[in-house]
Each structure stands twice: as structure tokens, then as C-alpha cells.
Motif scaffolding. Structure first.
Motif, PDB file in Angstrom:
ATOM      1  N   LEU A  37       0.961  -0.733   0.095  1.00 32.60           N
ATOM      2  CA  LEU A  37       0.115   0.272  -0.354  1.00 32.60           C
ATOM      3  C   LEU A  37       0.636   1.238   0.109  1.00 32.60           C
ATOM      4  O   LEU A  37       1.551   1.466   0.776  1.00 32.60           O
ATOM      5  CB  LEU A  37      -1.267   0.461   1.277  1.00 32.60           C
ATOM      6  N   PRO A  38       0.830   1.749  -0.640  1.00 32.65           N
ATOM      7  CA  PRO A  38      -0.573   2.057  -2.286  1.00 32.65           C
ATOM      8  C   PRO A  38       0.797   0.758  -3.287  1.00 32.65           C
ATOM      9  O   PRO A  38       1.141   0.831  -2.888  1.00 32.65           O
ATOM     10  CB  PRO A  38      -0.719   3.032  -3.026  1.00 32.65           C
ATOM     11  N   SER A  42       4.876  -1.489  -4.831  1.00 34.72           N
ATOM     12  CA  SER A  42       4.514  -3.014  -5.161  1.00 34.72           C
ATOM     13  C   SER A  42       6.468  -3.054  -4.971  1.00 34.72           C
ATOM     14  O   SER A  42       6.719  -2.267  -6.284  1.00 34.72           O
ATOM     15  CB  SER A  42       3.699  -3.975  -5.890  1.00 34.72           C
ATOM     16  N   PRO A  43       6.893  -4.227  -5.133  1.00 32.88           N
ATOM     17  CA  PRO A  43       8.431  -4.332  -5.377  1.00 32.88           C
ATOM     18  C   PRO A  43       8.608  -5.006  -6.236  1.00 32.88           C
ATOM     19  O   PRO A  43       9.680  -5.259  -7.251  1.00 32.88           O
ATOM     20  CB  PRO A  43       8.722  -4.980  -3.861  1.00 32.88           C
ATOM     21  N   TYR A  44       7.199  -5.723  -6.899  1.00 35.62           N
ATOM     22  CA  TYR A  44       6.994  -6.600  -7.600  1.00 35.62           C
ATOM     23  C   TYR A  44       6.219  -6.215  -8.820  1.00 35.62           C
ATOM     24  O   TYR A  44       5.977  -7.000  -9.763  1.00 35.62           O
ATOM     25  CB  TYR A  44       6.486  -8.277  -7.047  1.00 35.62           C
ATOM     26  N   VAL A  45       6.325  -4.841  -9.456  1.00 35.80           N
ATOM     27  CA  VAL A  45       5.731  -4.702 -10.331  1.00 35.80           C
ATOM     28  C   VAL A  45       6.115  -5.090 -11.490  1.00 35.80           C
ATOM     29  O   VAL A  45       7.590  -4.962 -11.932  1.00 35.80           O
ATOM     30  CB  VAL A  45       6.108  -2.560 -10.994  1.00 35.80           C
ATOM     31  N   ALA A  57      -2.070  -4.688  -5.120  1.00 36.08           N
ATOM     32  CA  ALA A  57      -1.117  -5.318  -5.251  1.00 36.08           C
ATOM     33  C   ALA A  57      -0.374  -6.248  -4.216  1.00 36.08           C
ATOM     34  O   ALA A  57      -0.817  -6.147  -3.059  1.00 36.08           O
ATOM     35  CB  ALA A  57       0.204  -4.734  -5.446  1.00 36.08           C
ATOM     36  N   GLU A  58      -0.107  -7.456  -4.214  1.00 35.75           N
ATOM     37  CA  GLU A  58       0.150  -8.514  -3.057  1.00 35.75           C
ATOM     38  C   GLU A  58       0.300  -9.422  -2.901  1.00 35.75           C
ATOM     39  O   GLU A  58       0.388 -10.312  -4.551  1.00 35.75           O
ATOM     40  CB  GLU A  58      -1.590  -8.557  -2.484  1.00 35.75           C
ATOM     41  N   VAL A 249       0.149 -11.101  -6.897  1.00 32.37           N
ATOM     42  CA  VAL A 249      -1.382 -10.418  -7.058  1.00 32.37           C
ATOM     43  C   VAL A 249      -1.200  -9.527  -7.557  1.00 32.37           C
ATOM     44  O   VAL A 249      -0.489  -8.563  -6.806  1.00 32.37           O
ATOM     45  CB  VAL A 249      -2.383 -11.147  -6.373  1.00 32.37           C
ATOM     46  N   HIS A 250      -0.886  -8.767  -8.329  1.00 33.13           N
ATOM     47  CA  HIS A 250      -1.507  -7.684  -9.289  1.00 33.13           C
ATOM     48  C   HIS A 250      -2.833  -7.265 -10.327  1.00 33.13           C
ATOM     49  O   HIS A 250      -3.005  -7.665 -10.765  1.00 33.13           O
ATOM     50  CB  HIS A 250      -0.216  -7.317 -10.547  1.00 33.13           C
ATOM     51  N   ALA A 251      -2.425  -6.114  -9.790  1.00 26.88           N
ATOM     52  CA  ALA A 251      -4.548  -5.214 -10.555  1.00 26.88           C
ATOM     53  C   ALA A 251      -4.341  -4.165 -11.202  1.00 26.88           C
ATOM     54  O   ALA A 251      -3.386  -3.233 -10.132  1.00 26.88           O
ATOM     55  CB  ALA A 251      -5.647  -5.690  -9.837  1.00 26.88           C
ATOM     56  N   TRP A 252      -5.065  -3.658 -12.440  1.00 24.93           N
ATOM     57  CA  TRP A 252      -4.220  -2.600 -12.719  1.00 24.93           C
ATOM     58  C   TRP A 252      -5.492  -2.082 -13.084  1.00 24.93           C
ATOM     59  O   TRP A 252      -6.701  -3.315 -13.903  1.00 24.93           O
ATOM     60  CB  TRP A 252      -3.051  -2.299 -13.822  1.00 24.93           C
ATOM     61  N   SER A 253      -5.879  -0.921 -13.791  1.00 22.24           N
ATOM     62  CA  SER A 253      -6.869  -0.545 -15.140  1.00 22.24           C
ATOM     63  C   SER A 253      -6.251  -0.499 -16.232  1.00 22.24           C
ATOM     64  O   SER A 253      -5.344  -0.161 -16.324  1.00 22.24           O
ATOM     65  CB  SER A 253      -6.852   1.558 -14.429  1.00 22.24           C
TER      66      SER A 253
END
Length: 287
Positions: A37-38, A42-45, A57-58, A249-253
Motif C-alpha cells: 500500500l499503495p 509494490s517491489p514486484y511491479v 498488489a499483494e 497478485v497485481h491488478a491495474w486499470s
């Protein structure tokens, strides 16, 4: 020595001010499995994603669970970090959670029982909840077996409670669902990513295991969705030990599917399902 350390910890939180300072002192702590967060932190983008577009991101522990409600057009990437994640996924329309993943229609409408790129995940109302738009796991997924249960894990491993080291998938999904206002009776059959199953000619099921570390699957939300994910051992895993590694898990627009996408017009049945979905969201003012 253990007692002295415990006493020291108790002393550091003996007052409200000390408890506050202790909590704030842990604010930068990091563990292997945690939300970021935010999301942009994320260190893994993913290398192909703008961090500013990230909405979720989790890293989910093995075993562990997560849940979120996402907007239409959200792109969700699941990654099998160590080669032994198994993402059991339940999906609901956030507009009406009575509309949810229907595994039978997910297999029937595309005339394909095996999940892979271009496969729609359908509700029982003939609409596409999400589409698998990318798959590097080479089809190592399952839409037949569902999740493990408390009773089954207790027999096999000795425990299956959600907070045990051998948590059952259904118990984890129950917790995730509760946090989204869902009851145990609301849990539908799920699909599982990163552990493969194939049907033999005699109808028996064959375990095909994992595609290996680093495999990923991308889903596009075709309407606003509530998504529950349990990272837990697969029911057909033949290994004696409960084996499950972290899930990222990553999510994006992004954008929902459109007629130009190859999966939209792959078959007449798929086209009808996407048209049903498109009309459903447009009449509700959702672009």
C-alpha cells in the motif's frame, strides 16, 4: 531467557503511549506475504505495467487468501512465484452477487473444458464475468475438482482450519467471502489456476501438476467484480505433504473486451455472451 524477553515486550506496551509507539515502530516491517500500500509501491511491479495504474498488489501466503472488488476493465495478474501456488478463484458480479461463476457454463459455452488464453469465465446468467487474456502456465489449470474441504484435509493432513498450516481451500474462501458480505452458502464451485488436471478416456482425472516457477495468468474484468482467491493445495495433489508456495497478485486499470478482440467472436456462443455482458453494463451506465 524466554520469560525475560516476554516481560520486556509486555513492559513496552504497558501504557497507551507505549503501545502506540510500539505499533508505529513496526510500520515499516515487511514479510514475505503482505499487501503493498499503495499498490504502486509494490517491489514486484510487472515490467509491462505502469506502477501508477496499479490498484491492487499483494503476495498471498501459501496457504492464504485475499479478496477485492474491482472495476470493469481491471486487469488482474496471478503469478506462481515458486511453482507450487494454486489459486482457487470464485468470482461474483459486484452489481448483484447472486450472479456468480458457473463452472458448467464456463466449460459448455466455449465448447472447451480446459482453461487457457481467450477462455471466458461465465455466470449462470449467460454473461462473461472475466476473460483469461494471457496464460504462460501452458494450461496447467483445473475447472473440474474445486477446492479442498475441512473434513477432507483433517483426514489427510490432520487439520484443515483456515488458520492451520494445512488450511482447506473452502475454509479460506469462507473467510474471504465473509469480508465481502458473503455467506458460506454463497460459495460456488471454483476454478483453479497453476495446477493441471486432464480427463482420460474412461472419465478418470489425471493430475498434471504445475507449469513451474514464474507462470502467470491475466484476467480482464468484464463487469464490476468481487473476487475471492484461496491459495491452497489442490485436492488431487498426490504428494504426502501439504505443498503450496506464495501467490503474487497485481491488478491495474485497463479496458474490458471489445469486438476487435479475437475471443469475442471466436464462436457464435461466445459472441452472444459478450453482447449480453455489454448490454448489461451499458444499461447501468457503466462504460
Amino acid at each position: 531467557m524466554t520469560n525475560d524477553a516476554g516481560a520486556g515486550r509486555r513492559a513496552s506496551t504497558a501504557t497507551l503511549a507505549q503501545a502506540r509507539d510500539d505499533a508505529r515502530g513496526r510500520s515499516d516491517a515487511a514479510v514475505e506475504a503482505m499487501p503493498y500500500l499503495p499498490a504502486a509501491s509494490s517491489p514486484y511491479v510487472p515490467v509491462d505495467v505502469d506502477p501508477a495504474s496499479l490498484t491492487w498488489a499483494e503476495t498471498v501466503a501459501g496457504p492464504g487468501y485475499t479478496h477485492l472488488t474491482v472495476a470493469r476493465g481491471t486487469r488482474l495478474r496471478l503469478e506462481d512465484i515458486g511453482g507450487d501456488a494454486c489459486a482457487h478463484v470464485a468470482i461474483y458480479s459486484a452489481l448483484n452477487t447472486a450472479e456468480r461463476l458457473n463452472v458448467a457454463d464456463t466449460q459448455k459455452i466455449p465448447w472447451q473444458a480446459y482453461l487457457g488464453a481467450g477462455h471466458p469465465l461465465l455466470s449462470g446468467d449467460g454473461r462473461v464475468l472475466a476473460t483469461i487474456v494471457s496464460d504462460t502456465a501452458d494450461g496447467h489449470h483445473d475447472a473440474f475438482c474445486g477446492v479442498t474441504t475441512l473434513a477432507g484435509n483433517a483426514r489427510r493432513y490432520g487439520a484443515g482450519e483456515a488458520h492451520s498450516a494445512t488450511a482447506a481451500g473452502r475454509e479460506l474462501l469462507r473467510l474471504a467471502g465473509t469480508k465481502e458480505g458473503l455467506e458460506p452458502r454463497d460459495l460456488p464451485p471454483t476454478v483453479s489456476f497453476f495446477k493441471g488436471v486432464r480427463v482420460e478416456g474412461d472419465g478418470s482425472l489425471t493430475w498434471t501438476g504445475s507449469a513451474g516457477p514464474g507462470a502467470s495468468v491475466d484476467l480482464i474484468a468484464e463487469m464490476p467484480l468481487t473476487i475471492l482467491i484461496a491459495n491452497a493445495a489442490h485436492p488431487l495433489d498426490p504428494r504426502d505433504d501439504y505443498t503450496v508456495s506464495p501467490l503474487r497478485v497485481h491488478a491495474w486499470s485497463a479496458a474490458a473486451s471489445a469486438p476487435a478482440d479475437p475471443w469475442w467472436g471466436a464462436t457464435p456462443e461466445r459472441t452472444r455472451a459478450y453482447l449480453n455482458t455489454h448490454a448489461h453494463v451499458l444499461t447501468r451506465g457503466i462504460a
